[in-house]
Design a protein around this motif. Structure first.
Motif, PDB file in Angstrom:
ATOM      1  N   ARG A 238       1.642  15.989 -25.344  1.00  0.00           N
ATOM      2  CA  ARG A 238       1.340  17.248 -25.501  1.00  0.00           C
ATOM      3  C   ARG A 238       2.308  17.971 -26.032  1.00  0.00           C
TER       4      ARG A 238
ATOM      5  N   LEU B  33      -5.924   2.758  -5.560  1.00  0.00           N
ATOM      6  CA  LEU B  33      -4.328   2.876  -5.718  1.00  0.00           C
ATOM      7  C   LEU B  33      -4.063   2.197  -6.936  1.00  0.00           C
ATOM      8  N   LYS B  34      -4.504   1.332  -6.972  1.00  0.00           N
ATOM      9  CA  LYS B  34      -3.712   0.437  -8.389  1.00  0.00           C
ATOM     10  C   LYS B  34      -4.300   0.880  -9.097  1.00  0.00           C
ATOM     11  N   MET B  35      -5.979   1.366  -9.245  1.00  0.00           N
ATOM     12  CA  MET B  35      -6.542   2.289 -11.071  1.00  0.00           C
ATOM     13  C   MET B  35      -6.198   3.499 -10.912  1.00  0.00           C
ATOM     14  N   GLU B  36      -6.068   4.497  -9.699  1.00  0.00           N
ATOM     15  CA  GLU B  36      -4.943   5.706  -9.577  1.00  0.00           C
ATOM     16  C   GLU B  36      -3.869   5.921 -10.409  1.00  0.00           C
ATOM     17  N   LEU B  37      -3.287   4.956 -10.173  1.00  0.00           N
ATOM     18  CA  LEU B  37      -1.265   4.104 -10.538  1.00  0.00           C
ATOM     19  C   LEU B  37      -1.372   4.169 -12.377  1.00  0.00           C
TER      20      LEU B  37
ATOM     21  N   ARG C 213      -4.668  19.724 -25.394  1.00  0.00           N
ATOM     22  CA  ARG C 213      -3.353  19.753 -26.608  1.00  0.00           C
ATOM     23  C   ARG C 213      -1.868  20.267 -25.732  1.00  0.00           C
TER      24      ARG C 213
ATOM     25  N   GLN D 265      -4.339   4.475 -14.473  1.00  0.00           N
ATOM     26  CA  GLN D 265      -4.440   6.221 -15.074  1.00  0.00           C
ATOM     27  C   GLN D 265      -3.405   7.129 -14.963  1.00  0.00           C
ATOM     28  N   LEU D 266      -2.665   6.967 -13.538  1.00  0.00           N
ATOM     29  CA  LEU D 266      -1.496   8.023 -13.808  1.00  0.00           C
ATOM     30  C   LEU D 266      -0.509   7.483 -15.088  1.00  0.00           C
ATOM     31  N   LYS D 267      -0.593   6.339 -14.988  1.00  0.00           N
ATOM     32  CA  LYS D 267       0.911   5.797 -15.555  1.00  0.00           C
ATOM     33  C   LYS D 267       0.082   6.469 -17.581  1.00  0.00           C
ATOM     34  N   LYS D 268      -1.087   5.655 -17.196  1.00  0.00           N
ATOM     35  CA  LYS D 268      -1.009   6.311 -18.801  1.00  0.00           C
ATOM     36  C   LYS D 268      -1.521   8.025 -19.525  1.00  0.00           C
ATOM     37  N   GLU D 269      -1.108   8.302 -18.275  1.00  0.00           N
ATOM     38  CA  GLU D 269      -1.783  10.166 -18.715  1.00  0.00           C
ATOM     39  C   GLU D 269      -0.082  10.879 -19.111  1.00  0.00           C
ATOM     40  N   VAL D 270       0.543  10.042 -18.079  1.00  0.00           N
ATOM     41  CA  VAL D 270       2.510  10.482 -17.826  1.00  0.00           C
ATOM     42  C   VAL D 270       2.759  10.760 -19.450  1.00  0.00           C
TER      43      VAL D 270
ATOM     44  N   LEU E 250       0.322  -1.052   0.301  1.00  0.00           N
ATOM     45  CA  LEU E 250      -0.077  -0.230   0.024  1.00  0.00           C
ATOM     46  C   LEU E 250       0.845   1.329   0.367  1.00  0.00           C
TER      47      LEU E 250
ATOM     48  N   LYS F  71      -6.432  -0.483  -1.283  1.00  0.00           N
ATOM     49  CA  LYS F  71      -5.010  -0.633  -2.886  1.00  0.00           C
ATOM     50  C   LYS F  71      -5.329  -1.200  -3.796  1.00  0.00           C
TER      51      LYS F  71
ATOM     52  N   ASN G 164       0.392  11.055 -22.082  1.00  0.00           N
ATOM     53  CA  ASN G 164       0.094  11.125 -23.350  1.00  0.00           C
ATOM     54  C   ASN G 164       1.423  12.523 -24.204  1.00  0.00           C
TER      55      ASN G 164
END
Lengths: 393, 67
Positions: free
Chosen positions: B24, B9-13, A311, B15-20, A54, B6, B22
């Motif tokens: 720009r 958090l995994k979901m958030e993680l 963008r 998602q963040l990995k995907k967003e990084v 965690l 847990k 993107n």
């Protein structure tokens, strides 16, 4: 002499591994189970392991967020108003209320324009949904919903139906009929079912699909005919308060804003969140796409409106003033995107110059909070609805 | 929602990995495009430039109109 109590040793099948062993009582989530000593040991270390993962997950999330910020900051080479320096400043604006629509018995919560640029549907706390002709101020249709606080309403693109919902947790579609003998409520179709209040709804490009946002933290896409759930969008950490669809040329996305201070952009087909923005300090009450679809604005309880460039993947402008301390409940752009109209809880409407970031005008007139605001489809006017029971065009 | 902390958090993680990842673009570019869009549409924006009274559908009506 002290009393000694002996632990009675129970022998039997372990609740976890089912082997026949001496058992010890174990409490998991207030339920009592019997585990063998081996399983007790394993569970204890698992617990530790759980905490470790965690913590490490949290760390990873924090560092990724940091990285995201870094990447976004790299693109922040200029401010929007710098780009717009050479644009002519806007002159003084005179905007008058041309029509006042009276008839709701209680706070107006939401409104939407029909594509014919003259009809308006509005919904209110008293459960009534009314369709008005804004040119004549006549009421063309009225429906009483079985619930109060109808927080969302929308006009179908064809102009032949309206959708609305609120505390009933549903979104219902009513076909509009001009036959005086027909009871509108009889033709009602319940399309969406959420587990909490409906906060926003919108038809997609056709009358056949509706997108909804709810207090249960999700958004959902429904087929109107069958009432089937086509796609659901999970990701908000709290109630979703608003949504807006991208203008049709730019594709199948929509943006939603919620009580978790996040604005999220979603792909309608995959259900995935494409981008998210968390710069507001409080609930986001309203989101609206910029006319070109490359950006969107948001209005929030933190008394600011912000512009996010999709963008560049970041916030590019904040519209605020120290003197404005009340939340913005509703935002919309003028046709060209140069003006941003925002309705506030201090009964006023502020008009902002999108490019320069300055306030162009304040409009007074409502006697209570402005709860909803929309520019007409051809941009000739905008309508605001308020807790003072009226709508003004 | 009934997921463990847990799992959330995994979901958030994820998602963040995907967003990084993107794509720009620089604000100097996108900001300019926003400005260009506005300038191109500004001529057509009735709320910006005003509407002549005779064309304004919301003008207060004078006498009676029988339709």
């Amino acid at each position: 002499m002290c009393d000694q109590t002996f632990l009675a040793i129970v022998f039997g099948p372990c609740d976890k591994c089912f082997k026949e062993k001496p058992l010890r009582p174990v409490y998991i989530k207030s339920e009592q189970l019997s585990y063998c000593s081996l399983c007790v040991e394993m569970m204890a270390t698992e617990g530790l392991h759980e905490n470790e993962t965690l913590a490490s997950l949290k760390n990873e999330a924090e560092s990724l967020k940091g990285k995201l910020e870094e990447e976004r900051a790299k693109l922040h080479d200029v401010e929007l108003h710098q780009v717009a320096e050479r644009v002519e400043a806007l002159g003084q604006f005179v905007m008058k209320t041309r029509r006042t629509l009276k008839g709701h018995g209680n706070k107006v919560l939401c409104m939407d324009w029909c594509k014919d640029k003259r009809r308006i549907v509005s919904s209110s706390q008293d459960g009534k949904v009314i369709v008005w002709d804004s040119f004549t101020t006549n009421k063309e249709h009225a429906v009483t919903m079985p619930c109060t606080w109808v927080m969302a309403c929308a006009y179908a693109p064809s102009g032949c139906a309206i959708a609305c919902g609120g505390l009933d947790n549903k979104c219902s579609v009513y076909p509009l009929t001009f036959d005086k003998n027909e009871n509108m409520a009889a033709k009602k179709k319940s399309v969406a079912m959420h587990t909490n209040y409906l906060s926003a709804c919108s038809f997609t490009n056709s009358d056949m699909q509706i997108l909804t946002a709810s207090g249960d933290g999700t958004c959902a896409l429904w087929d109107v005919e069958s009432g089937q759930l086509l796609q659901s969008f999970h990701g908000h950490g709290a109630d979703v308060l608003c949504l807006d669809l991208a203008p049709s040329e730019t594709g199948n996305t929509f943006v939603s804003g919620g009580c978790d201070k996040k604005a999220m952009v979603w792909d309608m087909r995959s259900g995935q969140c494409i981008q998210s923005f968390e710069t507001h300090d409080s609930d986001i009450n309203s989101v609206r796409y910029y006319p070109s679809g490359d950006a969107f604005a948001s209005g929030s309880d933190d008394a600011t409106c912000r512009l996010y460039d999709l963008r560049a993947d970041r916030e590019v402008a904040i519209y605020s003033k120290e003197s404005i301390i009340f939340g913005a409940s509703s935002v919309d752009f003028s046709l060209s995107g140069r003006l941003l109209f925002a309705g506030y809880n201090d009964y006023t409407i502020n008009v902002w110059d999108v490019l320069k970031g300055s306030r162009v005008s304040i409009l007074f007139g409502h006697e209570n909070r402005v709860s909803t605001l929309r520019v007409s489809p051809d941009g000739t006017a905008f309508c605001s609805g308020s807790w003072d029971h009226t709508l003004r065009v | 929602q009934d997921m463990t902390e847990k799992e959330l958090l995994k979901m958030e993680l994820d998602q963040l990995k995907k967003e990084v990842k993107n794509e720009r673009q620089m604000i100097s570019k996108t900001g300019k495009e926003l400005k260009d869009y506005i300038e191109s549409m500004a001529g057509e924006d009735p709320l910006l430039k005003g509407v002549p009274e005779d064309k304004n559908p919301f003008k207060e009506k004078g006498g009676c109109t029988i339709s």
